[in-house]
Design an enzyme around this catalytic site. Structure first.
Site, mmCIF file in Angstrom:
data_model
loop_
_atom_site.group_PDB
_atom_site.id
_atom_site.type_symbol
_atom_site.label_atom_id
_atom_site.label_comp_id
_atom_site.label_asym_id
_atom_site.label_seq_id
_atom_site.Cartn_x
_atom_site.Cartn_y
_atom_site.Cartn_z
ATOM 1 N N GLY A 12 25.477 54.199 44.923
ATOM 2 C CA GLY A 12 24.123 53.724 45.159
ATOM 3 C C GLY A 12 23.566 53.014 43.934
ATOM 4 C CD GLU A 13 20.056 48.508 44.447
ATOM 5 O OE1 GLU A 13 20.253 47.314 44.214
ATOM 6 O OE2 GLU A 13 18.983 48.943 44.901
ATOM 7 C CB ILE A 14 20.875 53.761 38.694
ATOM 8 C CG1 ILE A 14 21.687 52.688 37.953
ATOM 9 C CG2 ILE A 14 21.777 54.894 39.180
ATOM 10 C CD1 ILE A 14 22.343 53.207 36.679
#
Length: 388
Positions: A241-243
């Protein structure tokens, strides 16, 4: 009512949604989606699978997993504004949709993150708006029903920052004011992950009391659009996922919900693809159980973003081309390995657990097109194959 006749043969048991438990056994034709769907939302109640929103607008479709030959049937339209990235889960025989992003009205100048919640009742085939607001922005979050009837929610964009950024961007003519536009984008995209203030609580919504609570803080950087698989009752695997916008993480975490609290454990990172290509991580990947293993497939990233971030360049995807991945990984509870490839790079669709593999449904391809196709990733613990 809209039903789809064209179908594909799957010599498998009928799939369950990747974040649900159980499976329905049958040997039937498996129909493609009525329309391409990306950035949508999905949930399951019993033998009925529900998919919609995102690129499908307010459309919502259902498939009887015991009788898939009927195809996907159009259900009542979502009554809120068309939304992308909503968090959706089933509880108590109903489906709940939280937040997402889009334009509040058709003539709005810029999108916002919604703080609304809606419930769909299959019995009456109707939607209702709930008398509640989400505590924070939940666009890009993952929602999952718990055994006690509540819904746990992980991640989510910060509404205040996201809304302001898009409003500011929408107020600038980038052709007439290119320097001002670039300065604004650089300022927002150049922040460190912590500065985006994404939701770092495991929120819990109780439909019975129409109230919100928390199962505790996420000890890691919160992320959006991770892949998610249910490992057992109260156990969930969150992968990558994106951070921050444009930057993914290769990390995977096991979350165990016990005694009213979420307990986090870091597990092995997604593996490098080769000695020369480090693991960038992915957002919007497909995930689910395949036998004793978890499969994670596809997703999107920016090759080179990790190196930029490591060098302190926090606008990590600046100038980089977005990549829709075709990689498939298998996790045995301890280690990851590269299992094989998708037929094409795909991201932001839905995934269904199926006996012997993972059903991949819709999503976005490298051209940004919303896909209708459905196919099975068959996995026997050693070899991956694709069944159309």
């Amino acid at each position: 009512m809209f039903s789809l006749i064209r179908a594909k043969r799957l010599a498998i048991g009928i799939a369950a949604l990747a974040w649900s438990t159980g499976a329905v056994m049958a040997s039937e034709h498996w129909p493609d989606l009525p329309v391409g769907i990306k950035n949508g939302a999905a949930a399951r109640i019993g033998n009925m699978a529900y998919v919609g929103l995102g690129s499908a607008g307010t459309d919502f479709y259902a498939l009887d997993l015991n009788n898939p030959s009927k195809g996907w049937v159009k259900r009542a339209n979502f009554i809120g504004p068309a939304t992308n990235g909503a968090a959706m889960a089933a509880a108590g025989g109903k489906i709940f949709a939280f937040s997402g992003n889009g334009k509040a009205t058709p003539d709005a100048k810029s999108p916002i993150i919604f703080d609304t919640a809606y419930v769909y009742d299959p019995g009456s085939d109707g939607w209702s708006k709930l008398d509640t607001q989400t505590p924070v922005g939940l666009s890009g979050a993952k929602a999952v029903g718990l055994a006690d009837g509540r819904i746990a929610i992980f991640g989510g964009y910060n509404k205040e920052l996201f809304d302001k950024y898009l409003a500011d961007v929408g107020a600038i003519d980038k052709d007439k004011e290119p320097e001002a536009y670039r300065k604004l984008v650089d300022s927002y995209m150049g922040m460190k992950p912590e500065a985006y203030r994404w939701n770092d609580e495991v929120l819990v919504y109780d439909p019975a009391g129409n109230n919100w609570g928390s199962l505790g803080a996420n000890p890691f950087l919160p992320n959006c659009d991770p892949a998610m698989a249910t490992m057992g009752e109260g156990d969930f695997l969150l992968v990558s996922g994106e951070i921050k916008p444009g930057l993914r993480t290769p990390e995977a975490k096991l979350v165990k919900i016990r005694d009213g609290a979420a307990h986090w454990q870091k597990v092995s990172d997604l593996p490098p693809l080769s000695g020369s290509e480090p693991q960038e991580g992915v957002a919007g990947a497909y995930a689910g159980k395949a036998g004793d293993d978890v499969l994670v497939a596809g997703g999107a990233n920016f090759k080179g973003a990790q190196a930029n971030a490591a060098a302190g360049k926090w606008f990590a995807h600046d100038g980089l081309a977005k990549s829709w991945r075709d990689d498939v990984y298998a996790f045995d509870g301890k280690d990851w390995k590269v299992a094989g490839k998708l037929p094409r790079g795909l991201a932001y669709g839905a995934a269904f657990d199926a006996p012997g593999g993972l059903l991949v449904v819709g999503g976005e391809d490298r051209d940004g097109k919303a896909r209708k196709e459905v196919f099975l990733l068959k996995w026997d613990g050693k070899a991956l194959s694709v069944e159309n």
